[in-house]
Design a protein around this motif. Structure first.
Motif, PDB file in Angstrom:
ATOM      1  N   ALA A 164     -28.405  -4.523  -3.770  1.00  0.00           N
ATOM      2  CA  ALA A 164     -29.082  -5.795  -4.051  1.00  0.00           C
ATOM      3  C   ALA A 164     -29.413  -6.532  -2.754  1.00  0.00           C
ATOM      4  CB  ALA A 164     -28.204  -6.665  -4.943  1.00  0.00           C
ATOM      5  N   THR A 165     -28.441  -6.603  -1.847  1.00  0.00           N
ATOM      6  CA  THR A 165     -28.632  -7.350  -0.600  1.00  0.00           C
ATOM      7  C   THR A 165     -29.602  -6.629   0.333  1.00  0.00           C
ATOM      8  OG1 THR A 165     -26.335  -8.071  -0.857  1.00  0.00           O
ATOM      9  CG2 THR A 165     -27.394  -8.527   1.244  1.00  0.00           C
ATOM     10  N   GLU A 166     -29.474  -5.313   0.418  1.00  0.00           N
ATOM     11  CA  GLU A 166     -30.393  -4.531   1.251  1.00  0.00           C
ATOM     12  C   GLU A 166     -31.838  -4.730   0.794  1.00  0.00           C
ATOM     13  OE1 GLU A 166     -30.493   0.031   2.761  1.00  0.00           O
ATOM     14  OE2 GLU A 166     -30.664  -0.243   0.591  1.00  0.00           O
ATOM     15  N   HIS A 167     -32.050  -4.744  -0.507  1.00  0.00           N
ATOM     16  CA  HIS A 167     -33.403  -4.938  -1.051  1.00  0.00           C
ATOM     17  C   HIS A 167     -33.989  -6.269  -0.585  1.00  0.00           C
ATOM     18  CE1 HIS A 167     -36.735  -5.178  -3.833  1.00  0.00           C
ATOM     19  NE2 HIS A 167     -36.197  -6.212  -4.467  1.00  0.00           N
ATOM     20  N   LEU A 168     -33.188  -7.318  -0.637  1.00  0.00           N
ATOM     21  CA  LEU A 168     -33.662  -8.644  -0.218  1.00  0.00           C
ATOM     22  C   LEU A 168     -33.927  -8.695   1.292  1.00  0.00           C
ATOM     23  CD1 LEU A 168     -31.290 -10.790  -2.448  1.00  0.00           C
ATOM     24  CD2 LEU A 168     -33.780 -10.562  -2.699  1.00  0.00           C
ATOM     25  N   ILE A 169     -33.063  -8.055   2.062  1.00  0.00           N
ATOM     26  CA  ILE A 169     -33.261  -8.019   3.520  1.00  0.00           C
ATOM     27  C   ILE A 169     -34.558  -7.286   3.867  1.00  0.00           C
ATOM     28  CG2 ILE A 169     -32.359  -7.085   5.692  1.00  0.00           C
ATOM     29  CD1 ILE A 169     -29.527  -7.536   4.528  1.00  0.00           C
ATOM     30  N   LYS A 170     -34.810  -6.180   3.184  1.00  0.00           N
ATOM     31  CA  LYS A 170     -36.022  -5.402   3.464  1.00  0.00           C
ATOM     32  C   LYS A 170     -37.292  -6.155   3.072  1.00  0.00           C
ATOM     33  CE  LYS A 170     -34.194  -0.699   3.514  1.00  0.00           C
ATOM     34  NZ  LYS A 170     -34.233   0.659   2.902  1.00  0.00           N
ATOM     35  N   PRO A 281     -39.646 -11.186 -15.176  1.00  0.00           N
ATOM     36  CA  PRO A 281     -38.555 -10.237 -15.401  1.00  0.00           C
ATOM     37  C   PRO A 281     -37.616 -10.145 -14.196  1.00  0.00           C
ATOM     38  CG  PRO A 281     -40.640  -9.320 -16.152  1.00  0.00           C
ATOM     39  CD  PRO A 281     -40.967 -10.576 -15.393  1.00  0.00           C
ATOM     40  N   LEU A 282     -36.334 -10.026 -14.499  1.00  0.00           N
ATOM     41  CA  LEU A 282     -35.285 -10.152 -13.477  1.00  0.00           C
ATOM     42  C   LEU A 282     -34.995  -8.825 -12.766  1.00  0.00           C
ATOM     43  CD1 LEU A 282     -33.009 -11.924 -12.204  1.00  0.00           C
ATOM     44  CD2 LEU A 282     -31.550 -11.192 -14.111  1.00  0.00           C
ATOM     45  N   THR A 283     -35.095  -8.853 -11.443  1.00  0.00           N
ATOM     46  CA  THR A 283     -34.577  -7.743 -10.632  1.00  0.00           C
ATOM     47  C   THR A 283     -33.044  -7.777 -10.725  1.00  0.00           C
ATOM     48  OG1 THR A 283     -36.437  -7.752  -9.081  1.00  0.00           O
ATOM     49  CG2 THR A 283     -34.354  -6.836  -8.285  1.00  0.00           C
ATOM     50  N   THR A 284     -32.444  -6.617 -10.917  1.00  0.00           N
ATOM     51  CA  THR A 284     -31.004  -6.607 -11.186  1.00  0.00           C
ATOM     52  C   THR A 284     -30.404  -5.255 -10.827  1.00  0.00           C
ATOM     53  OG1 THR A 284     -29.356  -7.056 -12.930  1.00  0.00           O
ATOM     54  CG2 THR A 284     -31.331  -5.871 -13.594  1.00  0.00           C
ATOM     55  N   VAL A 285     -29.094  -5.217 -10.786  1.00  0.00           N
ATOM     56  CA  VAL A 285     -28.372  -3.959 -10.579  1.00  0.00           C
ATOM     57  C   VAL A 285     -27.928  -3.468 -11.952  1.00  0.00           C
ATOM     58  CG1 VAL A 285     -26.364  -2.849  -9.546  1.00  0.00           C
ATOM     59  CG2 VAL A 285     -27.605  -4.627  -8.281  1.00  0.00           C
ATOM     60  N   ARG A 286     -28.392  -2.296 -12.313  1.00  0.00           N
ATOM     61  CA  ARG A 286     -28.113  -1.773 -13.659  1.00  0.00           C
ATOM     62  C   ARG A 286     -26.752  -1.095 -13.718  1.00  0.00           C
ATOM     63  NH1 ARG A 286     -32.667   1.854 -15.845  1.00  0.00           N
ATOM     64  NH2 ARG A 286     -33.547  -0.202 -16.347  1.00  0.00           N
ATOM     65  N   ILE A 287     -25.924  -1.583 -14.622  1.00  0.00           N
ATOM     66  CA  ILE A 287     -24.671  -0.920 -14.972  1.00  0.00           C
ATOM     67  C   ILE A 287     -24.916  -0.109 -16.239  1.00  0.00           C
ATOM     68  CG2 ILE A 287     -22.391  -1.349 -15.974  1.00  0.00           C
ATOM     69  CD1 ILE A 287     -21.963  -3.555 -14.043  1.00  0.00           C
ATOM     70  N   PRO A 288     -24.464   1.148 -16.297  1.00  0.00           N
ATOM     71  CA  PRO A 288     -24.610   1.927 -17.533  1.00  0.00           C
ATOM     72  C   PRO A 288     -23.577   1.444 -18.560  1.00  0.00           C
ATOM     73  CG  PRO A 288     -23.425   3.215 -15.894  1.00  0.00           C
ATOM     74  CD  PRO A 288     -23.823   1.932 -15.220  1.00  0.00           C
ATOM     75  N   LYS A 289     -23.894   0.345 -19.248  1.00  0.00           N
ATOM     76  CA  LYS A 289     -22.907  -0.394 -20.045  1.00  0.00           C
ATOM     77  C   LYS A 289     -22.323   0.424 -21.190  1.00  0.00           C
ATOM     78  CE  LYS A 289     -26.252  -3.278 -20.165  1.00  0.00           C
ATOM     79  NZ  LYS A 289     -26.968  -2.718 -18.996  1.00  0.00           N
ATOM     80  N   LYS A 321     -27.534   1.324 -10.336  1.00  0.00           N
ATOM     81  CA  LYS A 321     -28.914   1.534  -9.873  1.00  0.00           C
ATOM     82  C   LYS A 321     -29.619   0.186  -9.733  1.00  0.00           C
ATOM     83  CE  LYS A 321     -33.280   3.663 -11.343  1.00  0.00           C
ATOM     84  NZ  LYS A 321     -33.954   4.407 -12.440  1.00  0.00           N
ATOM     85  N   LEU A 322     -30.361  -0.002  -8.653  1.00  0.00           N
ATOM     86  CA  LEU A 322     -31.170  -1.208  -8.482  1.00  0.00           C
ATOM     87  C   LEU A 322     -32.441  -1.071  -9.300  1.00  0.00           C
ATOM     88  CD1 LEU A 322     -31.601  -3.923  -6.951  1.00  0.00           C
ATOM     89  CD2 LEU A 322     -32.875  -2.593  -5.251  1.00  0.00           C
ATOM     90  N   VAL A 323     -32.738  -2.084 -10.122  1.00  0.00           N
ATOM     91  CA  VAL A 323     -33.961  -2.112 -10.921  1.00  0.00           C
ATOM     92  C   VAL A 323     -34.818  -3.268 -10.415  1.00  0.00           C
ATOM     93  CG1 VAL A 323     -34.939  -2.317 -13.230  1.00  0.00           C
ATOM     94  CG2 VAL A 323     -32.733  -1.170 -12.912  1.00  0.00           C
ATOM     95  N   ILE A 324     -35.948  -2.953  -9.801  1.00  0.00           N
ATOM     96  CA  ILE A 324     -36.795  -3.974  -9.171  1.00  0.00           C
ATOM     97  C   ILE A 324     -37.831  -4.480 -10.163  1.00  0.00           C
ATOM     98  CG2 ILE A 324     -38.397  -4.446  -7.276  1.00  0.00           C
ATOM     99  CD1 ILE A 324     -36.996  -2.167  -5.725  1.00  0.00           C
ATOM    100  N   THR A 327     -38.739 -10.903 -10.165  1.00  0.00           N
ATOM    101  CA  THR A 327     -38.074 -12.013  -9.463  1.00  0.00           C
ATOM    102  C   THR A 327     -37.883 -11.752  -7.973  1.00  0.00           C
ATOM    103  OG1 THR A 327     -35.898 -11.132 -10.056  1.00  0.00           O
ATOM    104  CG2 THR A 327     -36.835 -12.841 -11.500  1.00  0.00           C
ATOM    105  N   THR A 328     -38.236 -10.517  -7.506  1.00  0.00           N
ATOM    106  CA  THR A 328     -38.238 -10.263  -6.070  1.00  0.00           C
ATOM    107  C   THR A 328     -39.595  -9.743  -5.620  1.00  0.00           C
ATOM    108  OG1 THR A 328     -37.295  -8.050  -6.407  1.00  0.00           O
ATOM    109  CG2 THR A 328     -35.758  -9.855  -5.976  1.00  0.00           C
TER     110      THR A 328
END
Length: 328
Positions: A164-170, A281-289, A321-324, A327-328
């Motif tokens: 999540a943080t790497e995506h924002l930095i990039k 739609p929200l960029t988020t980190v997907r957990i396989p719930k 998994k990062l889902v873009i 929101t970013t």
């Protein structure tokens, strides 16, 4: 069972064996017993059966906030796996309260559940240590203790925080706020580690004034982000402990007249169903719930079947998994 036996013209023992599918009952007799049982509305007495077998066919599930859709999806995965093994579940919600957790465990022990899945509150270890003492098979779900040997099924939250943080930095962001959960919670602690790891790797200095802890609800996200975004040197991006917290952040951003993502980028965590349905739609980190829930259930089934020595504790960590999205 006596009523069924009388109507079918057989003994109570024959009814019991026919309903249990024992091989020493003829197909004709079994069919007759089942037909009569259905006509009379017979249902097995789970308590009586449990007293005889020392098994109740039930699994306890304790989570910290059933209002959060993350836990709804998690419990759905548990339920599907439990049903596949002919178990029912009993659900308790602690509302992130340690005393409620203690009470919930007592309820499960009183109900004589065969095993327990629990997302611990983690403000103490006594409840989990007590579970170990009484010998009830259990598996921790979504959280774990660094200093307590238990079975657990979690996700790779260090990696999630990093992605999540790497995506924002990039994307060019330097002032990246983290609205995190309480650090006594293992997932919050590890997401912070991932956040810091990404800052370190890309040479972005950690600004501790940009890090807030203790956010669990939408209201928490709203309150904390409103304060952060009212600063002169406000963050240009916000990474949150959960999608639930992110929803509160997005509300605050709108109320302040800012735009997402032009003025403030937002990243959530969990990828609950609503996240893809928002106006942005929200960029988020997907957990396989559901997989997290079903995997924990399978681990518990194995533990109940085989038992394990301390050296055999199962410690499962599922990938994220990062889902873009917008929101970013």
């Amino acid at each position: 069972m006596r009523d069924v036996a009388r109507a079918a013209g057989v003994s109570v023992n024959t009814v019991s064996r026919a309903l249990a599918g024992k091989p020493d009952v003829s197909p004709e007799t079994r069919a007759r017993v089942l037909k009569v049982a259905e006509r009379l509305g017979y249902r097995p007495n789970r308590l009586a059966r449990g007293l005889r077998s020392n098994k109740t066919g039930t699994i306890g599930v304790i989570v910290t906030d059933i209002a959060n859709p993350f836990f709804g999806a998690l419990v759905k995965g548990v339920q599907k796996a439990a049903r596949g093994h002919d178990y029912s579940i009993i659900l308790q919600d602690t509302d992130e309260d340690y005393e409620h957790e203690r009470e919930a465990i007592q309820v499960m022990l009183a109900e004589r559940v065969d095993g327990l899945l629990i997302t611990p509150v983690q403000t103490g270890t006594e409840t989990i240590e007590e579970l170990k003492k009484v010998g009830l098979p259990f598996v921790l779900l979504g959280r774990h203790f660094d200093d307590l040997e238990t079975d657990y099924v979690v996700t790779d939250d260090v990696e999630g925080g990093f992605l999540a943080t790497e995506h924002l930095i990039k994307l060019g962001h330097k002032r990246i706020a983290l609205i995190n959960g309480p650090l006594h919670i293992s997932s919050a602690r590890e997401r912070f580690q991932g956040y810091k790891k990404a800052l370190d790797r890309y040479g972005v200095e950690l600004d501790e004034s940009m890090v807030s802890t203790g956010a669990i609800t939408m209201d928490d996200g709203y309150r904390v982000s409103k304060s952060l975004l009212s600063r002169t040197n406000r963050p240009t991006a916000i990474f949150t402990y959960s999608d639930f917290v992110a929803f509160g952040v997005m509300r605050a951003v709108r109320e302040l007249g800012l735009r997402i993502p032009e003025d403030v980028a937002v990243v959530g965590y969990d990828d609950v169903g609503f996240s893809s349905c928002l106006e942005v739609p929200l960029t988020t980190v997907r957990i396989p719930k559901e997989k997290l829930g079903s995997k924990a259930m399978e681990s518990l089934i194995g533990k109940m079947s085989n038992g394990r020595e301390p050296a055999g504790f199962q410690k499962v960590k599922l990938p994220v998994k990062l889902v873009i999205r917008g929101t970013t």
